[in-house]
Design a protein around this motif. Structure first.
Motif, short mmCIF file in Angstrom:
data_model
loop_
_atom_site.label_atom_id
_atom_site.label_comp_id
_atom_site.label_asym_id
_atom_site.label_seq_id
_atom_site.Cartn_x
_atom_site.Cartn_y
_atom_site.Cartn_z
N LYS A 382 -27.68 2.86 52.91
CA LYS A 382 -28.77 2.32 52.08
C LYS A 382 -28.80 0.81 52.12
CE LYS A 382 -29.54 6.08 48.86
NZ LYS A 382 -29.04 6.68 47.61
N VAL A 383 -27.63 0.20 52.09
CA VAL A 383 -27.57 -1.27 52.14
C VAL A 383 -28.04 -1.77 53.50
CG1 VAL A 383 -26.00 -3.26 52.24
CG2 VAL A 383 -25.81 -1.59 50.37
N PHE A 384 -27.54 -1.18 54.57
CA PHE A 384 -27.82 -1.73 55.89
C PHE A 384 -29.19 -1.32 56.44
CE2 PHE A 384 -24.27 -4.31 57.31
CZ PHE A 384 -23.41 -4.12 56.24
N SER A 385 -29.76 -0.26 55.89
CA SER A 385 -31.12 0.08 56.29
C SER A 385 -32.13 -0.65 55.42
CB SER A 385 -31.33 1.59 56.16
OG SER A 385 -31.26 1.95 54.78
N GLY A 386 -31.66 -1.32 54.39
CA GLY A 386 -32.55 -2.08 53.52
C GLY A 386 -33.15 -1.28 52.39
N ILE A 387 -32.76 -0.01 52.25
CA ILE A 387 -33.30 0.81 51.15
C ILE A 387 -32.80 0.28 49.80
CG2 ILE A 387 -33.22 3.11 50.09
CD1 ILE A 387 -32.99 4.25 52.96
N ALA A 388 -31.55 -0.16 49.78
CA ALA A 388 -30.98 -0.69 48.52
C ALA A 388 -29.98 -1.77 48.92
CB ALA A 388 -30.29 0.42 47.74
N ASP A 389 -30.47 -2.97 49.06
CA ASP A 389 -29.58 -4.02 49.57
C ASP A 389 -29.64 -5.31 48.76
OD1 ASP A 389 -32.07 -4.83 50.35
OD2 ASP A 389 -31.44 -5.49 52.35
N THR A 390 -29.71 -5.15 47.44
CA THR A 390 -29.61 -6.33 46.59
C THR A 390 -28.18 -6.87 46.67
OG1 THR A 390 -28.88 -5.07 44.69
CG2 THR A 390 -31.27 -5.33 44.98
N ASP A 391 -27.98 -8.07 46.14
CA ASP A 391 -26.63 -8.63 46.06
C ASP A 391 -25.69 -7.67 45.32
OD1 ASP A 391 -27.03 -10.89 47.48
OD2 ASP A 391 -26.44 -12.27 45.86
N ALA A 392 -26.22 -7.08 44.25
CA ALA A 392 -25.39 -6.16 43.47
C ALA A 392 -25.01 -4.94 44.30
CB ALA A 392 -26.12 -5.73 42.20
N ASP A 393 -25.97 -4.42 45.07
CA ASP A 393 -25.68 -3.27 45.94
C ASP A 393 -24.58 -3.62 46.92
OD1 ASP A 393 -27.64 -1.59 44.84
OD2 ASP A 393 -29.20 -2.48 46.11
N ARG A 394 -24.70 -4.83 47.51
CA ARG A 394 -23.71 -5.23 48.51
C ARG A 394 -22.33 -5.40 47.88
NH1 ARG A 394 -25.50 -6.89 53.61
NH2 ARG A 394 -27.75 -6.63 53.84
N GLN A 395 -22.33 -5.96 46.68
CA GLN A 395 -21.03 -6.13 46.00
C GLN A 395 -20.42 -4.78 45.65
OE1 GLN A 395 -21.53 -8.94 42.79
NE2 GLN A 395 -22.20 -10.52 44.24
N ASP A 396 -21.26 -3.86 45.21
CA ASP A 396 -20.76 -2.52 44.90
C ASP A 396 -20.18 -1.87 46.15
OD1 ASP A 396 -21.42 -2.70 42.28
OD2 ASP A 396 -23.23 -1.47 42.40
N LEU A 397 -20.90 -2.03 47.24
CA LEU A 397 -20.44 -1.43 48.49
C LEU A 397 -19.08 -2.02 48.89
CD1 LEU A 397 -21.13 0.45 50.89
CD2 LEU A 397 -22.09 -1.57 52.03
N GLU A 398 -18.94 -3.32 48.75
CA GLU A 398 -17.67 -3.93 49.13
C GLU A 398 -16.53 -3.49 48.22
OE1 GLU A 398 -17.71 -8.15 50.20
OE2 GLU A 398 -19.81 -7.82 50.72
N THR A 399 -16.85 -3.34 46.94
CA THR A 399 -15.81 -2.87 46.02
C THR A 399 -15.41 -1.44 46.36
OG1 THR A 399 -16.72 -4.27 44.30
CG2 THR A 399 -15.22 -2.55 43.60
N LEU A 400 -16.40 -0.63 46.69
CA LEU A 400 -16.14 0.75 47.09
C LEU A 400 -15.25 0.77 48.33
CD1 LEU A 400 -17.08 3.54 46.14
CD2 LEU A 400 -19.06 3.34 47.64
#
Lengths: 696, 696
Positions: A382-400
């Motif tokens: 979702k982040v890399f396809s741009g479906i959900a790539d806000t700063d918060a999304d990216r931070q969540d992904l990195e924490t995950l």
């Protein structure tokens, strides 16, 4: 093992293990596992790509061969990479206009399956297309894509991801290689100032890399703008280093010897200004620096954040390696017999309680990881396809990523080793695969982010989340919050309710057990632990804000171990939650029942592991704590008859496992021995025992 | 590292770690370690032999070379064995009249040091002289000694210890190879009846062995007298198998690839009657069997008991491997810097709490193992020299072996892996030694007695000891015994006294801590746990005596995990007791103080590991349980300044360690980088930070 003809331990309800106890209290019919349905569920969100990848990894020419020399192994893996490039298997993430599919999640799903062929193949492919190629794609701009990606995709340009230095692994911001802009010639001068600044541990650097994405401190106009990435030619068409470039071979490693890791150094090497991969920061002809991200810190983390896919894929690959190891050990353990327990025939070793304790909880953990990984991969997509790539999304992904990668890579080492020991001497032979997997997976714990460092990132994020609730507020708020929490818990949660157990539970193990298998009780126990640990640590760290940086660092350091433990607890909770969601989404009734037991085993296994914490913090009474272990013993015995189906559902064929002891050979030997003794007894020629009367 | 010039983290009292807290409560002057005295103490009871052995293992021609092919490695180790034979280093245990020294303890002390040169060398030497040679010596009689030992000692006769079969590893009594006496020809007919009866995993079998000590079921006159050992020629002078003998190469293994492990099978091969190693059982010309030991079971265990030295030496070698790994990791961790904690300079990684938590408790465990091993070796020497070799002595020795070997071999795998991860990517390079050590030591956990099986032997012995107290008595005695125990404890012991803690401790962490560091409190906590676990299990198993064999086995199996845990607790207690005795015998005041802290760390580390048990069983209040972890944190910080001295005292030179990262290279790199930045700042040419004002 998908081939059911080779199974010797039938999991049909008619033949449960003798050790399996009857369910007590309520009537539970013995379920059956629908292996195809469970296999499909375990394949996750990109099943077709995984099935296609498994056809590929079943091909002998893509597989590792134990015992090759380092030089032979490196050559073989390089040739295998060429095959992958031709197949296009590794191009899914690249732009459509260059022949890719812009499919980020599917790309990783297919990529991580390569671990079953040879972890060296997986990691070398990861270096080429996942790190080197991705860095060009994510940090470069269209001109770089068009100039470099075709050669990267086709492997015409084998390349190096030159980030780590001998002196700095985890602390990338402190790397010492410099790229100083010279406006006179419109070039960057790349330089390695001292020995610790040599680039190190780089795949493709010792032999194959003809270019690199090089990370260096960008200096222009006397100002250091921090770490940036550059396109850096390394070798000419003969394979010789270009002027000013030098290197060393890292030589033999503990595993992954199909990859030519090496070191690189640069002596004032000049590269054109355009070689700066300038998506997040650029230097004009006159040397003026510009970036759309004004904060150097945020810019740094944005650039590094594009590289999270390495952690995603290691989480998946480590989980697959665990699944393979368990398939091998459970298959062998279901056929191998040793010692007569009480009857005439020797007992199948998986019928020993200890053997079950060694393998079944690890099956549960591997299932939890599989489900958590798929959710992680969907979030990544979702982040890399741009479906959900806000700063918060990216931070969540990195924490995950920072929470899951450490747990699964450590679990792989633990699981493969337990599987190897559970197979005894046979497990130590290369022909049975486990030792090779263990050796290759070893470094997964410290590369692409050292596990210990990653867990600290998770802990800091948890502390930030916690403190955000109290931003702009005095310390009185915290006290009120704690009281509020306590009140909430008394009303709604397990936390404080369990404090009253000592009386309520007394004499009633059955009722304790009944509660422990409730999903909400497990959720509360696991959630409460994370929350409480973070709240406790936050309280201990609060005085640090008033201290000098050194004193503050000392206070932080004095709680480092607790912080890491809290982060681990958070990761475990995430895995448990994913497992629970997977159970909820399971439609086949038999599968749902068995997965529920397996999820209980995972959840209560976590509670058992941290039992002292629950006791000290008054979350469990001694009585109930004891029932945790007793109940785990019961679940394990109940799951025993399903062990083979549970590993078979991972879906690996003999071509993937390639372990002689899991090929049915042990069953053949057992049958032959049994038939021999049967015939011998029937012949009347069997020797008598010296003390025959003693034998029953 | 003995060379103090290479140390960078001085442990002098003037420069304690910044993380080291002040001792609270009482005034404790900061001690210094007398490294030579401590080194001497760690060398144990045969110091001269160990020092001599270390001179030998410092010679490059006896050391392993990473990256050799399996064939090259095997050849190299065989040549090294020839050197050892010439040196006579491996002959100490053999009879004086054949050129040995009849020195059993000293022989093992020297032998286990070989692990620092190459574990393959240690184990191949162990196969030749420790297993093959010892079997001839202990199971054969004078005629066998005179005929075979000279060739074994000189390596003119490389040989195989042919016990294990593919189908039976741990359960030696069930091996299927038969040696059937033919009175007509006065020969034994040796036969492998089916595939699972192939001898397997045998060192020297794939290439080098020209004879074997073969274990087979001795059948004469239609009666099977159980497992006996035979001298069995394998290959002719050209290296070809003799008629009827066949074999296979086990091929590549997870480690120890300098040893040619293989499989052997026999097709009705005839050997002379005299080839029976007849110390404990003989067959007359007419086929009459005789033995001084009438019970087949006792005879079997007597024969196997002579082979306990394998377990003794693995306990010592595993401990040495741990000590080397810790020396490498602590040396690197004392020089390596990463991240600025609060000040300007980057922090030495061993100053991070987590890094200390990873390494210091493992130093404590390795010290405990070292002291326990020396006592074990002394006990071994007494049995084999005849000073104390009653049946009871031998049984005690075997129980000791079965308790200590699992703990130290598992600890080696854990410790080497932790050391490897603590060194990050550098730890994964073969040049830094850790991955090779880990790979080689892997199989120590499952050979010479699978660790899990050995711990069950310990548990059975503990249960036997327990039940002996109640022999010839009704069940009422047990109840009275329990009451008696409780009364005793209330008067004298920690056990029940701690039940009253919840009130007494409240609000007084200091007093809790004060008690925890008392030797007697630790002893009671550890002893009480073993006793209580065994008593509990014995109670649960008592109904089994009235059941059918199968039901009884099921009851036993349902408690297998607890039994193994109790055995482990017993082994830990033995290690703690040995450590405590070593502290008592330490004369140097500084050493005694530091060793006391280290012993406390070991003892309280065990209590922390089993904290849930202590809480559930009412031995520790929640308050005191919490203080265990807090106190461990304090001891670790207190021990931090002594970390380098503690590992240096193991006494390994750079020639033994052979790890680049522990050679001082890291310190040089750190110094060079620091000097570079200092000069750059002084030059005025240092680039400014993009956000310079934000930097302090």
């Amino acid at each position: 093992m998908v081939d059911t003809a080779q199974r010797s331990a039938p999991s049909a309800p008619a033949t449960p293990s003798p050790a399996a106890p009857k369910p007590t209290g309520t009537f539970t019919p013995i379920p059956t596992i629908n292996v195809p349905a469970l296999s499909r569920q375990l394949l996750g969100s990109w099943p077709e790509i995984r099935i296609e990848a498994r056809k590929l990894t079943a091909r002998p020419e893509l597989q590792g061969v134990p015992g090759l020399s380092m030089a032979e192994h490196r050559l073989r893996v390089l040739e295998q990479l060429r095959l992958l490039a031709v197949e296009g298997h590794v191009h899914r993430a690249f732009p459509v206009h260059l022949g890719g599919e812009d499919n980020h999640g599917g790309n990783i799903a297919g990529f991580e399956e390569l671990v079953t062929a040879d972890p060296s193949l997986q990691i070398k492919a990861g270096v080429q297309w996942g790190l080197f190629g991705s860095a060009v794609m994510h940090l470069g701009t269209r001109k770089h894509h068009d100039a470099y990606l075709p050669g990267i995709m086709s492997l015409a340009t084998p390349g190096v991801f030159a980030m780590t230095e001998t002196g700095h692994g985890s602390d990338v911001a402190s790397i010492a290689t410099t790229a100083t802009y010279d406006a006179e010639t419109q070039e960057f001068v790349v330089h390695t100032p001292f020995r610790a600044a040599w680039k190190d541990y780089l795949g493709n650097a010792a032999n194959d890399g003809i270019a690199a994405v090089l990370f260096a401190q960008l200096i222009t106009g006397g100002v250091n703008h921090g770490v940036h990435a550059f396109w850096m030619p390394l070798r000419d068409e003969t394979g010789a280093f270009l002027p000013g470039v030098s290197g060393e071979d890292d030589g033999l490693k503990g595993g992954l010897n199909g990859i030519d890791n090496g070191r690189l150094a640069f002596d004032n090497v000049r590269i054109p200004r355009e070689n700066l991969l300038n998506r997040y920061g650029d230097v004009a002809e006159d040397g003026t620096y510009s970036s759309a991200i004004s904060s150097p810190g945020r810019r740094f983390f944005t650039m590094l954040g594009t590289l999270v896919q390495g952690r995603v894929s290691l989480d998946g690959a480590a989980t697959q390696a665990s699944a393979m190891a368990l398939t091998i050990a459970v298959t062998y353990g279901s056929q191998r017999r040793q010692f007569t327990a009480g009857g005439e025939a020797e007992q199948v070793i998986l019928d020993y309680q200890r053997h079950q304790r060694r393998l079944l909880p690890r099956i549960a953990t591997t299932y939890a990881q599989t489900f958590a990984h798929d959710e992680f991969l969907v979030a990544f997509d979702k982040v890399f396809s741009g479906i959900a790539d806000t700063d918060a999304d990216r931070q969540d992904l990195e924490t995950l990523a920072a929470a899951l990668k450490p747990l699964s890579t450590w679990a792989a080492l633990d699981t493969i080793q337990e599987a190897r020991e559970a197979c005894g001497g046979a497990g130590f032979l290369a022909e049975n695969r486990l030792v090779g997997l263990r050796a290759d997976l070893d470094v997964y714990a410290t590369f692409e982010g050292d596990n210990t460092v990653l867990l600290q990132l998770v802990a800091k994020r948890l502390l930030t989340d916690f403190s955000r609730k109290f931003a702009d507020a005095g310390s009185g708020v915290l006290a009120r919050y704690v009281v509020q929490q306590a009140t909430d818990r008394a009303l709604h949660n397990t936390g404080l309710r369990t404090l009253g157990q000592a009386v309520a539970d007394f004499g009633s193990t059955a009722r304790s057990v009944g509660q422990l298998r409730e999903t909400n009780v497990q959720r509360e126990l696991l959630t409460d632990r994370v929350e409480t640990m973070i709240r406790d640590i936050a309280g201990k760290l609060r005085p640090a804000s008033k201290l000098s940086p050194q004193q503050s660092a000392d206070v932080f350091n004095a709680h480092q171990d607790e912080l890491i433990e809290a982060a681990r607890a958070h990761g475990e909770l995430l895995q448990w939650e994913a497992f629970t969601r997977a159970v909820e989404h399971t439609t086949d009734a038999g599968n749902k029942q068995v997965l529920t037991w397996l999820r209980d085993l995972f959840g209560l296994g976590l509670v058992e592991k941290h039992l002292a914490w629950y006791l000290i913090n008054g979350r469990l009474s001694a009585q109930r704590a004891q029932s945790v272990t007793a109940y785990i013993d019961r679940i394990i015995a109940r799951l025993r008859p399903f062990a083979q189906d549970l590993v078979d559902s991972f879906g690996y064929s003999p071509e993937h496992l390639r372990a002689k002891i899991a090929s049915g050979a042990e069953q053949e030997r057992q049958d032959e021995a049994r038939d021999y003794y049967t015939a011998l007894r029937a012949s009347g020629n069997a020797p008598a025992d010296e003390k025959a009367p003693r034998k029953k």
